[in-house]
Design a protein around this motif. Structure first.
Motif, PDB file in Angstrom:
ATOM      1  N   VAL A  15     -28.718 -22.397 -10.731  1.00 48.71           N
ATOM      2  CA  VAL A  15     -28.371 -22.389 -12.153  1.00 48.71           C
ATOM      3  C   VAL A  15     -29.608 -22.054 -12.975  1.00 48.71           C
ATOM      4  N   ASN A  51     -20.488 -13.801 -14.451  1.00 45.59           N
ATOM      5  CA  ASN A  51     -21.129 -15.109 -14.331  1.00 45.59           C
ATOM      6  C   ASN A  51     -20.181 -16.056 -13.622  1.00 45.59           C
ATOM      7  N   PRO A  52     -20.443 -16.425 -12.388  1.00 45.84           N
ATOM      8  CA  PRO A  52     -21.671 -16.209 -11.607  1.00 45.84           C
ATOM      9  C   PRO A  52     -21.833 -14.748 -11.175  1.00 45.84           C
ATOM     10  N   ASN A 105     -25.381 -16.425  -7.453  1.00 44.80           N
ATOM     11  CA  ASN A 105     -24.779 -16.729  -6.140  1.00 44.80           C
ATOM     12  C   ASN A 105     -25.768 -16.600  -5.028  1.00 44.80           C
ATOM     13  N   SER A 165     -30.629 -18.515  -5.362  1.00 44.67           N
ATOM     14  CA  SER A 165     -29.321 -18.998  -5.799  1.00 44.67           C
ATOM     15  C   SER A 165     -29.502 -20.280  -6.601  1.00 44.67           C
ATOM     16  N   LYS A 190     -25.733 -20.897 -19.937  1.00 45.43           N
ATOM     17  CA  LYS A 190     -25.986 -21.179 -18.531  1.00 45.43           C
ATOM     18  C   LYS A 190     -25.480 -19.998 -17.714  1.00 45.43           C
ATOM     19  N   ILE A 221     -25.312 -18.449 -13.504  1.00 45.03           N
ATOM     20  CA  ILE A 221     -25.356 -18.886 -12.121  1.00 45.03           C
ATOM     21  C   ILE A 221     -25.597 -17.686 -11.220  1.00 45.03           C
TER      22      ILE A 221
END
Length: 75
Positions: free
Chosen positions: A56, A8-9, A75, A54, A71, A73
């Protein structure tokens, strides 16, 4: 209870590990709209992000009466 989400990401997928059985995994966009729900009934799952833009996102992982929101993310 312990929850791990990695990498993560991420570029393509996330590994989700929990110390107990995962009953439900819900994926939400940044506005709170639910995009996907999975019921793995396992302590680990791989969540694919191939179809996601891409940005959140938020994961709600439910195990028994406990839940955690993380959370993530893309890329």
């Amino acid at each position: 209870n312990q929850l791990k989400i990695y990498p993560n990401p991420a570029d393509s997928h996330w590994n989700i590990l929990h110390s107990t059985l995962i009953d439900k995994v819900q994926l939400f966009d940044g506005n709170g709209k639910e995009l996907q729900t999975l019921s793995p009934n396992n302590s680990s799952i791989i969540l694919s992000g191939h179809n996601l833009s891409s940005g959140v996102y938020f994961l709600k992982v439910t195990s028994g009466s406990d839940f955690c929101v993380q959370k993530i993310i893309k890329n």
